[in-house]
Design an enzyme around this catalytic site. Structure first.
Site, short mmCIF file in Angstrom:
data_model
loop_
_atom_site.label_atom_id
_atom_site.label_comp_id
_atom_site.label_asym_id
_atom_site.label_seq_id
_atom_site.Cartn_x
_atom_site.Cartn_y
_atom_site.Cartn_z
CG ASP A 233 -0.35 -0.49 2.48
OD1 ASP A 233 0.88 -0.72 2.51
OD2 ASP A 233 -1.09 -0.64 3.47
CD GLU B 21 -3.33 4.32 7.15
OE1 GLU B 21 -4.27 4.17 7.93
OE2 GLU B 21 -2.18 3.88 7.36
ZN ZN Z 1 -2.29 2.71 9.07
ZN ZN Z 2 -0.78 0.55 7.43
#
Ligand code: ZN
Ligand code: ZN
Length: 422
Positions: free
Chosen positions: A80, A150
């Site tokens: 990510d 997030e």
């Molecule tokens: Zn995080």
């Molecule tokens: Zn994370």
């Protein structure tokens, strides 16, 4: 030891300075969720130069890079890319000073306080090593750089952009996260490793009035106070002691002035669970209690529920995590340990769930070993800045190398030509 690890050991050493520079650059240039334009193009340009077949802008800034290397399984590795809306306070020479606008147009500091810059760097390093050592493996490597973890939207938006239709279905999906833990160690686990996370906004409706005339009002402050207390009885009175759950009301807002009874009140709450049935029970109980408290107050209408975010459970496939564990134990020896499930949540499992592909996720320690051991000895582990703390930043040595080795070692379990079974 697997062929992939044997062959790449020397290259890892010589690649580290380049990766350290990439990491520091990403760290100094963090980008908010779903805005990872620069990060994505750095990753995409890098893998493209290595000969990968690169698709950009998948579900926003997502990048999918494929390297086909003969017959064999397809392994998807995921990193990510997003940072958090906060001001970094690590004091590091390469700390971020970036400010940006969030989705509501509010000016915020931006920092890689969850370590996703490390995840991107690890995956870039792995793509480099795999491209440089094609003789050491067989199959297809699929490197995925994901936006928006997030905000629990990135994996979903890549899937919604036709990921499953546009790319071959992998045989396994692997991912890792840098966490508080002794740097140099890796924590694996079979079954639930991360909790589900559900955030809700609940708006309670009353009837406003002058503070001196409560009989003409339906007071939403009382309604919210009562609801807040009653919601805490779900975990303490309704959930079995053998199960675990967390319910936190992180925001409670009503009114503007002491002598005005407001029209409504808003609660924002967060639920963490480690079991799908417990999760569904909790969500149902929250609704039941909010509605019942409104009835008890004679509210003019039912409460309004809005889902703020919903992270699924991360439940590592048993067979997959067993293979990962064996690979880790043979490479890391006592530096591989069985991790306890963490009450943190991830959208990593969205890919595996949507595609019906087994997956495994693990933790890589990022805390300076001396600091970590001292904290364990003094029982002060909770004083180490964790992910999402403005002071969180992994030590580069040996965290950089460890995550690189962990991913290679796990991927090699499927891609090693001497053990090319799925
Ligand atoms: Zn995080
Ligand atoms: Zn994370």
């Amino acid at each position: 030891m697997m062929k992939l690890m044997e062959t790449t050991t020397d290259t890892i050493e010589s690649l580290l300075p380049e990766l350290e520079a990439i990491y520091k650059d990403l760290h100094q240039h963090p980008e908010l969720s779903m805005q990872e334009v620069r990060t994505a193009s750095i990753a995409a340009d890098y893998v493209e130069k290595l000969g990968y077949d690169v698709t950009r802008n998948v579900g926003g800034t997502g990048v999918v890079a494929m390297l086909r290397n003969g017959e064999g399984p397809t392994v998807m590795l995921r990193a990510d890319m997003d940072a958090l809306p906060m001001v970094e306070a690590t004091g590091l020479p390469y700390a971020s000073t970036v400010r940006s606008k969030d989705e509501e147009g509010v000016d915020v500091g931006v920092a890689h306080s969850c370590g996703h810059d490390m995840h991107v760097t690890w995956l870039m390093g792995v793509t480099h090593l795999m491209a440089a050592h094609r003789d050491a493996w067989r199959g297809t490597l699929m490197a995925v750089f994901q936006p928006g973890e997030e905000v629990a939207r990135g994996a979903r938006s890549m899937i919604d952009d036709g990921m499953a239709r546009r790319f071959p279905k992998p045989d396994v999906i692997l991912g890792q996260h840098v966490m508080v833990g002794e740097a140099g160690t890796v924590g694996h686990r079979s079954g639930a490793i991360l909790s589900a996370g559900d955030s809700l906004k609940v708006k309670l409706f009353g009837r406003g009035s002058h503070g001196s005339q409560p009989q003409t009002s339906i007071d939403p402050v009382i309604m919210a106070a009562s609801t807040t207390l009653r919601l805490q009885t779900i975990v303490s009175r309704e959930i079995s002691p053998r199960d675990s759950a967390v319910l936190t009301i992180g925001a409670l807002q009503a009114g503007t002035k002491e002598n005005i009874i407001p029209d409504d009140a808003t609660l924002k709450l967060n639920i963490r669970t480690f079991d799908e049935d417990v999760r569904e029970y909790m969500l149902g109980a929250v609704r039941r209690i909010c509605c019942a408290e409104c009835v008890a107050s004679n509210a003019p209408r039912e409460p309004e529920f809005t889902t703020l975010s919903s992270y699924p459970l991360t439940i590592n496939d048993v067979e997959t995590s067993e293979r990962v564990r064996k690979a880790f134990e043979s490479h890391f020896d006592e530096r591989a340990y069985e991790a306890a499930p963490a009450a943190a949540s991830e959208d990593f499992s969205v890919f595996g769930r949507e595609w019906a592909v087994p997956y495994a996720f693990w933790f890589v320690g990022g805390t300076d070993p001396d600091t970590f051991r001292k904290a364990v000895k003094e029982k002060k582990l909770n004083e180490i800045p964790s992910n999402h703390s403005p002071k969180f930043a992994p030590v580069l040595d040996p965290t950089l190398r460890t995550g690189l080795e962990a991913m290679l070692c796990a991927a090699g379990e499927w891609l090693d030509p001497r053990d090319a079974s799925v």
